[in-house]
Design an enzyme around this catalytic site. Sequence first.
Site, PDB file in Angstrom:
ATOM      1  N   SER A 172       0.854  -1.180   0.000  1.00 26.26           N
ATOM      2  CA  SER A 172       0.000   0.000   0.000  1.00 26.26           C
ATOM      3  C   SER A 172       0.888   1.228   0.000  1.00 26.26           C
ATOM      4  O   SER A 172       1.667   1.447   0.932  1.00 26.26           O
ATOM      5  CB  SER A 172      -0.888   0.008   1.249  1.00 26.26           C
ATOM      6  OG  SER A 172      -1.494   1.273   1.367  1.00 26.26           O
ATOM      7  N   HIS A 178      -1.400  -1.147  -4.090  1.00 25.34           N
ATOM      8  CA  HIS A 178      -2.693  -0.780  -3.514  1.00 25.34           C
ATOM      9  C   HIS A 178      -2.708   0.728  -3.284  1.00 25.34           C
ATOM     10  O   HIS A 178      -1.788   1.281  -2.676  1.00 25.34           O
ATOM     11  CB  HIS A 178      -2.849  -1.534  -2.183  1.00 25.34           C
ATOM     12  CG  HIS A 178      -4.143  -1.334  -1.478  1.00 25.34           C
ATOM     13  ND1 HIS A 178      -5.284  -2.035  -1.794  1.00 25.34           N
ATOM     14  CD2 HIS A 178      -4.472  -0.537  -0.439  1.00 25.34           C
ATOM     15  CE1 HIS A 178      -6.265  -1.681  -0.979  1.00 25.34           C
ATOM     16  NE2 HIS A 178      -5.800  -0.757  -0.144  1.00 25.34           N
ATOM     17  N   ASP A 222      -4.921   3.861  -1.758  1.00 21.52           N
ATOM     18  CA  ASP A 222      -6.008   4.213  -0.843  1.00 21.52           C
ATOM     19  C   ASP A 222      -6.511   5.614  -1.130  1.00 21.52           C
ATOM     20  O   ASP A 222      -5.752   6.583  -1.050  1.00 21.52           O
ATOM     21  CB  ASP A 222      -5.496   4.161   0.600  1.00 21.52           C
ATOM     22  CG  ASP A 222      -5.249   2.740   1.054  1.00 21.52           C
ATOM     23  OD1 ASP A 222      -6.185   1.921   0.956  1.00 21.52           O
ATOM     24  OD2 ASP A 222      -4.125   2.442   1.500  1.00 21.52           O
ATOM     25  N   MET A 248      -9.122   8.465   0.096  1.00 23.24           N
ATOM     26  CA  MET A 248      -9.918   8.845   1.270  1.00 23.24           C
ATOM     27  C   MET A 248     -10.421  10.272   1.098  1.00 23.24           C
ATOM     28  O   MET A 248      -9.647  11.152   0.701  1.00 23.24           O
ATOM     29  CB  MET A 248      -9.060   8.774   2.533  1.00 23.24           C
ATOM     30  CG  MET A 248      -8.379   7.432   2.746  1.00 23.24           C
ATOM     31  SD  MET A 248      -7.454   7.445   4.297  1.00 23.24           S
ATOM     32  CE  MET A 248      -6.611   5.865   4.196  1.00 23.24           C
ATOM     33  N   MET A 265     -11.700  -5.609   5.469  1.00 29.29           N
ATOM     34  CA  MET A 265     -10.872  -4.702   6.267  1.00 29.29           C
ATOM     35  C   MET A 265     -10.525  -5.394   7.584  1.00 29.29           C
ATOM     36  O   MET A 265     -11.395  -5.902   8.282  1.00 29.29           O
ATOM     37  CB  MET A 265     -11.622  -3.397   6.553  1.00 29.29           C
ATOM     38  CG  MET A 265     -11.806  -2.480   5.350  1.00 29.29           C
ATOM     39  SD  MET A 265     -10.293  -2.135   4.428  1.00 29.29           S
ATOM     40  CE  MET A 265      -9.261  -1.358   5.667  1.00 29.29           C
ATOM     41  N   GLY A 306      -9.028   4.220   7.244  1.00 30.15           N
ATOM     42  CA  GLY A 306      -8.752   5.643   7.423  1.00 30.15           C
ATOM     43  C   GLY A 306      -7.288   5.945   7.676  1.00 30.15           C
ATOM     44  O   GLY A 306      -6.832   7.030   7.358  1.00 30.15           O
ATOM     45  N   PHE A 307      -6.571   4.989   8.224  1.00 28.06           N
ATOM     46  CA  PHE A 307      -5.179   5.248   8.594  1.00 28.06           C
ATOM     47  C   PHE A 307      -4.332   3.993   8.411  1.00 28.06           C
ATOM     48  O   PHE A 307      -4.811   2.885   8.668  1.00 28.06           O
ATOM     49  CB  PHE A 307      -5.086   5.688  10.068  1.00 28.06           C
ATOM     50  CG  PHE A 307      -5.924   6.898  10.355  1.00 28.06           C
ATOM     51  CD1 PHE A 307      -5.432   8.177  10.113  1.00 28.06           C
ATOM     52  CD2 PHE A 307      -7.229   6.755  10.822  1.00 28.06           C
ATOM     53  CE1 PHE A 307      -6.228   9.291  10.344  1.00 28.06           C
ATOM     54  CE2 PHE A 307      -8.026   7.868  11.054  1.00 28.06           C
ATOM     55  CZ  PHE A 307      -7.529   9.148  10.813  1.00 28.06           C
ATOM     56  N   GLY A 308      -3.101   4.204   7.991  1.00 30.57           N
ATOM     57  CA  GLY A 308      -2.139   3.109   7.996  1.00 30.57           C
ATOM     58  C   GLY A 308      -1.586   2.926   9.400  1.00 30.57           C
ATOM     59  O   GLY A 308      -1.839   3.738  10.299  1.00 30.57           O
ATOM     60  N   GLY A 309      -0.855   1.856   9.593  1.00 29.15           N
ATOM     61  CA  GLY A 309      -0.123   1.654  10.837  1.00 29.15           C
ATOM     62  C   GLY A 309      -0.947   1.229  12.029  1.00 29.15           C
ATOM     63  O   GLY A 309      -0.479   1.310  13.164  1.00 29.15           O
ATOM     64  N   ASP A 344      -6.699  -6.203   4.373  1.00 32.01           N
ATOM     65  CA  ASP A 344      -6.074  -4.876   4.371  1.00 32.01           C
ATOM     66  C   ASP A 344      -6.107  -4.306   5.781  1.00 32.01           C
ATOM     67  O   ASP A 344      -7.190  -4.047   6.314  1.00 32.01           O
ATOM     68  CB  ASP A 344      -6.855  -3.985   3.396  1.00 32.01           C
ATOM     69  CG  ASP A 344      -6.269  -2.593   3.241  1.00 32.01           C
ATOM     70  OD1 ASP A 344      -5.135  -2.366   3.711  1.00 32.01           O
ATOM     71  OD2 ASP A 344      -6.952  -1.743   2.642  1.00 32.01           O
ATOM     72  N   GLY A 345      -4.932  -4.103   6.347  1.00 33.21           N
ATOM     73  CA  GLY A 345      -4.839  -3.414   7.631  1.00 33.21           C
ATOM     74  C   GLY A 345      -4.083  -4.225   8.674  1.00 33.21           C
ATOM     75  O   GLY A 345      -4.513  -5.300   9.069  1.00 33.21           O
ATOM     76  N   GLY A 383       1.029  -2.136   4.163  1.00 32.00           N
ATOM     77  CA  GLY A 383       1.539  -0.772   4.082  1.00 32.00           C
ATOM     78  C   GLY A 383       2.772  -0.593   4.945  1.00 32.00           C
ATOM     79  O   GLY A 383       3.915  -0.688   4.478  1.00 32.00           O
ATOM     80  N   SER A 384       2.538  -0.378   6.246  1.00 35.30           N
ATOM     81  CA  SER A 384       3.647  -0.075   7.159  1.00 35.30           C
ATOM     82  C   SER A 384       4.685  -1.182   7.210  1.00 35.30           C
ATOM     83  O   SER A 384       5.866  -0.909   7.398  1.00 35.30           O
ATOM     84  CB  SER A 384       3.119   0.134   8.571  1.00 35.30           C
ATOM     85  OG  SER A 384       2.078   1.045   8.551  1.00 35.30           O
TER      86      SER A 384
HETATM   87  C1  DX5 Z   1      -6.343   1.756   5.775  1.00 38.96           C
HETATM   88  C2  DX5 Z   1      -5.949   1.474   4.352  1.00 38.96           C
HETATM   89  C3  DX5 Z   1      -4.845   0.506   4.205  1.00 38.96           C
HETATM   90  C4  DX5 Z   1      -3.530   0.943   4.785  1.00 38.96           C
HETATM   91  C5  DX5 Z   1      -2.868  -0.297   5.292  1.00 38.96           C
HETATM   92  O1  DX5 Z   1      -7.499   2.519   5.776  1.00 38.96           O
HETATM   93  O2  DX5 Z   1      -7.057   0.954   3.628  1.00 38.96           O
HETATM   94  O3  DX5 Z   1      -4.670   0.091   2.848  1.00 38.96           O
HETATM   95  O4  DX5 Z   1      -2.688   1.575   3.858  1.00 38.96           O
HETATM   96  O5  DX5 Z   1      -1.741   0.075   5.994  1.00 38.96           O
HETATM   97  P1  DX5 Z   1      -1.096  -0.864   7.124  1.00 38.96           P
HETATM   98  O6  DX5 Z   1      -0.609  -2.107   6.413  1.00 38.96           O
HETATM   99  O7  DX5 Z   1      -0.031  -0.015   7.668  1.00 38.96           O
HETATM  100  O8  DX5 Z   1      -2.176  -1.191   8.108  1.00 38.96           O
HETATM  101 ZN    ZN Z   2      -6.649   0.058   1.636  1.00 39.56          ZN
END
Ligand code: DX5
Ligand code: ZN
Length: 227
Positions: free
Chosen positions: A11, A36, A38, A40, A140, A145-148, A178-179, A200-201
Site C-alpha cells: 500500500s 494498492h 487508498d 480517502m 478490512m 482511514g489510517f495506515g499503521g 487490508d490493515g 503498508g507499514s
Molecule cells: C487503511 C488502508 C490501508 C492501509 C494499510 O485505511 O485501507 O490500505 O494503507 O496500511 P497498514 O498495512 O499499515 O495497516
Molecule cells: Zn486500503
Amino acid sequence: MAQRSVRIGPSILAADFLRLGEHMAEAEAAGADFFHVDVMDGRFVPNLAIGLPVMEAVRRGTSLPIDVHLMVADPAEWIAPFAAAGADSITVHVEADPHLHRTLRSIEEAGATPGITLNPASPLVLLEECLPIVHQVLLMTVNPGFGGQTFIPASLDRIRRVRTMIDTANPGCALEVDGGITARNLPRVVAAGADTIVAGSSVFGPGAVVAEAMANLRAAVTEADPE
Ligand code: DX5
Ligand code: ZN
C-alpha cells in the site's frame, strides 16, 4: 488442501511520498504483485489521501496492476476518473453505496475489475447479493482511514467465513485483506483463507527495508498451514 497462490501488494499510503517512485521500484524489484492505492475523502473516513494526480503518477511508475480502494462517501462519482487514470481493479465499500450493483457494473464498463469491501463491524451478509458479480472481496482488518494500525484479531474468523462464502458462490473471486498485516500474523491470515495481501507499514513504514520486508512477508506465506 493444496496451498493457494498468494499475491502481495504494498500500500503506497505508507511510502515516503518524497521518494514514491524509488519506493515503488524497490517493492517491484522485491516481487510485489500489485500496488494498492487508498483514496480517502475526509467524509467516509476521517482522513484525506491520494487523489488523481498521485494516482496518475503511480500509473506512470509501474506496469504492475493497480488496485484502488475507494474510501469515499460517493464511490459512483469516482469510478470513471480512477479507471481513466489507470486503475486495474476498483473496490467500493458496501456501507457507502445504496446502489452497489449499479456501481459494480459501472466499474466493468469503465474497463476495471470490480471489488467490494466491508468494515470490521459490518455483517458479512452484506456481501451476499453482489458476491457472484465481483472479482474481489476486500475484508478490512482494521477500521479504514489510517495506515499503521493493529490487526483486529476477530478478523481471522471473518476471513474463514468469507472464504466459505466465496468457495460456494464465486470460487474465482479473490479474498483480499487490508490493515495491520505483518510477517507475524500473515501465516494465520493465509491459513484462514486470504489470497491477496495488502501491506503498508510492514513494507514501507519507518525502519522497514523494502526488499527485506517483502522477503519476510513472502516467507511468512509459506509458513501458513492450510486449515
Ligand atoms: C487503511 C488502508 C490501508 C492501509 C494499510 O485505511 O485501507 O490500505 O494503507 O496500511 P497498514 O498495512 O499499515 O495497516
Ligand atoms: Zn486500503
